[in-house]
Enzyme design. Structure first.
Site, PDB file in Angstrom:
ATOM      1  N   LYS A 176      -2.812  20.982 -11.034  1.00 15.07           N
ATOM      2  CA  LYS A 176      -2.055  22.237 -12.045  1.00 15.07           C
ATOM      3  C   LYS A 176      -1.695  21.365 -13.320  1.00 15.07           C
ATOM      4  CE  LYS A 176      -1.770  26.004  -8.663  1.00 15.07           C
ATOM      5  NZ  LYS A 176      -0.688  27.098  -8.121  1.00 15.07           N
ATOM      6  N   ASP A 193     -10.590  10.859  -5.806  1.00 13.10           N
ATOM      7  CA  ASP A 193     -11.596  11.550  -5.724  1.00 13.10           C
ATOM      8  C   ASP A 193     -12.005  12.560  -6.480  1.00 13.10           C
ATOM      9  OD1 ASP A 193     -10.117  13.184  -3.839  1.00 13.10           O
ATOM     10  OD2 ASP A 193     -11.736  13.578  -2.952  1.00 13.10           O
ATOM     11  N   PHE A 240     -11.711  11.216   5.714  1.00 17.22           N
ATOM     12  CA  PHE A 240     -11.507  11.792   4.708  1.00 17.22           C
ATOM     13  C   PHE A 240     -12.561  11.847   3.711  1.00 17.22           C
ATOM     14  CE2 PHE A 240      -7.883  12.117   7.294  1.00 17.22           C
ATOM     15  CZ  PHE A 240      -7.279  13.589   7.528  1.00 17.22           C
ATOM     16  N   GLU A 241     -12.607  10.927   3.332  1.00 22.20           N
ATOM     17  CA  GLU A 241     -13.402  10.149   2.137  1.00 22.20           C
ATOM     18  C   GLU A 241     -14.666  10.654   2.284  1.00 22.20           C
ATOM     19  OE1 GLU A 241     -14.968   6.448  -0.820  1.00 22.20           O
ATOM     20  OE2 GLU A 241     -13.530   6.390   0.397  1.00 22.20           O
ATOM     21  N   ASP A 257      -2.098  12.207  -4.254  1.00 20.14           N
ATOM     22  CA  ASP A 257      -2.027  13.258  -4.741  1.00 20.14           C
ATOM     23  C   ASP A 257      -2.936  13.852  -6.365  1.00 20.14           C
ATOM     24  OD1 ASP A 257      -1.446  16.772  -5.143  1.00 20.14           O
ATOM     25  OD2 ASP A 257      -0.498  16.329  -2.962  1.00 20.14           O
ATOM     26  N   GLU A 267       0.828  -1.137  -0.045  1.00 16.78           N
ATOM     27  CA  GLU A 267      -0.318   0.023   0.099  1.00 16.78           C
ATOM     28  C   GLU A 267       0.494   1.350   0.289  1.00 16.78           C
ATOM     29  OE1 GLU A 267      -3.626   2.150   2.907  1.00 16.78           O
ATOM     30  OE2 GLU A 267      -2.495   0.526   3.159  1.00 16.78           O
ATOM     31  N   ASP A 314      11.409   6.342  -0.919  1.00 20.84           N
ATOM     32  CA  ASP A 314      10.198   6.381  -1.914  1.00 20.84           C
ATOM     33  C   ASP A 314      10.108   4.968  -2.649  1.00 20.84           C
ATOM     34  OD1 ASP A 314      10.219   7.007  -4.509  1.00 20.84           O
ATOM     35  OD2 ASP A 314      12.123   8.136  -4.848  1.00 20.84           O
ATOM     36  N   THR A 356     -13.218   6.069   4.717  1.00 19.79           N
ATOM     37  CA  THR A 356     -12.302   6.924   5.762  1.00 19.79           C
ATOM     38  C   THR A 356     -13.519   8.119   5.934  1.00 19.79           C
ATOM     39  OG1 THR A 356     -11.447   8.478   4.210  1.00 19.79           O
ATOM     40  CG2 THR A 356     -10.255   6.015   4.720  1.00 19.79           C
ATOM     41  N   ASP A 413       5.232   5.261   2.915  1.00 18.25           N
ATOM     42  CA  ASP A 413       4.913   5.674   3.021  1.00 18.25           C
ATOM     43  C   ASP A 413       6.313   6.812   4.133  1.00 18.25           C
ATOM     44  OD1 ASP A 413       4.013   8.377   4.303  1.00 18.25           O
ATOM     45  OD2 ASP A 413       1.692   7.363   4.116  1.00 18.25           O
TER      46      ASP A 413
END
Length: 307
Positions: free
Chosen positions: A217, A249, A286-287, A213, A138, A190, A284, A163
């Site tokens: 832009k 999302d 946040f979701e 992320d 993950e 990484d 989650t 992470d």
């Protein structure tokens, strides 16, 4: 739990493995409204949430400027790959601030057994590290709540969470310890170096990339993680039948993910397009906040074809 086993990587990178991937640089602030489901980057977009999950850091957890947070290998290194690997655009930036005393304590106690730094110098023996369990990678687990829930629901599968967010690493260790989870390990650094240098071909039972992320832009799109080069590399480390599960999302990124995954010849889509959210991926907070704001979450489920 098993110790942190590795073997010398005298030929860790396969000669036919894809080259370096443009996986990203320092994150920029998301436009308003923010994509609320950004679990892997919630610490930048929602610093107040990170503080609520781990109390405000004190001097015992935050070193003075210039001092290492975890000296002598007592925790994750600030830059484990150092200068012995190529410089390139990345999709992340290590953020080591606001580590609570509880998170720091969990890292210092559990890192020697549950953690590893991605230095690119050794091949990971996944069988030894996970006591023979099949392993899912993950990439980007945020504060670790969803990872811990998935580990609890499927104790016969190991989860290697990758992470660079130190508070999240400590929080995940704390969740695993409190809930008696023995199938979680954490890799710090990484993910490209991890895949290319430290994992054997065909060694993974799955790959999860949840809410990376989106780099909205256009000039930053090259920093997105899910690119053709990344998927080509990752699939060489997947066993036949392994599941690739992505979720976002951010609509334009979902479209890019679908295009990139569909174009990879070693993968097959399990659905005509986007997939319904599978039961094993927790919803989650946040979701949930994003859904309350009208954001649409897209899941993508692909399977590694038989060789």
């Amino acid at each position: 739990m098993s110790e942190n086993p590795t073997t010398p990587a005298t030929a860790a990178a396969e000669p036919d493995a894809p080259g370096a991937v443009a996986a990203a640089a320092a994150p920029q602030a998301s436009p308003t409204p923010e994509p609320a489901a950004r679990e892997a980057n919630a610490r930048e977009a929602h610093p107040q949430e990170a503080r609520s999950l781990g109390a405000t850091a004190v001097s015992a957890a935050t070193p003075r400027r210039g001092e290492p947070m975890f000296p002598d290998g007592t925790g994750p290194a600030a830059d484990p790959a150092g200068s012995h690997h190529e410089r390139r655009i990345r999709s992340f930036q290590p953020r080591r601030s606001r580590v609570s005393p509880t998170q720091a304590d969990a890292l210092r106690r559990l890192w020697p057994t549950w953690g590893l730094d991605i230095d690119g110098l050794s091949r990971i023996d996944l069988d030894a590290f996970f006591d023979g369990l099949p392993v899912v990678l993950e990439i980007g687990f945020g504060m670790g709540e969803a990872t811990a829930q998935m580990a609890a629901a499927d104790p016969d599968t190991g989860i290697l969470g990758c992470d660079v967010h130190t508070p999240g690493q400590g929080n995940l260790f704390g969740l695993a310890e409190r809930n008696g989870l023995s199938n979680i390990r954490v890799a710090n650094g990484d993910a490209i170096i991890l895949l290319r240098e430290m994992l054997a071909p065909g060694s993974l039972a799955g790959l999860r990339v949840y809410f990376p992320d989106p780099w909205p832009k256009k000039r930053h799109h090259k920093r997105r993680l899910v690119q053709p080069e990344f998927i080509a590399l990752a699939t060489t480390r997947l066993a036949p039948g392994a599941l690739v599960h992505c979720a976002t999302d951010w609509e334009p990124y979902a479209e890019q993910m679908l295009e990139v995954l569909s174009a990879e010849p070693t993968l097959e889509n399990l659905y005509p397009g986007y997939a319904p959210r599978p039961d094993f991926r927790p919803l989650t907070k946040f979701e949930g906040q994003g859904l309350d704001k009208g954001h649409v979450v897209h899941d993508l489920l692909f399977r590694r074809r038989d060789a």
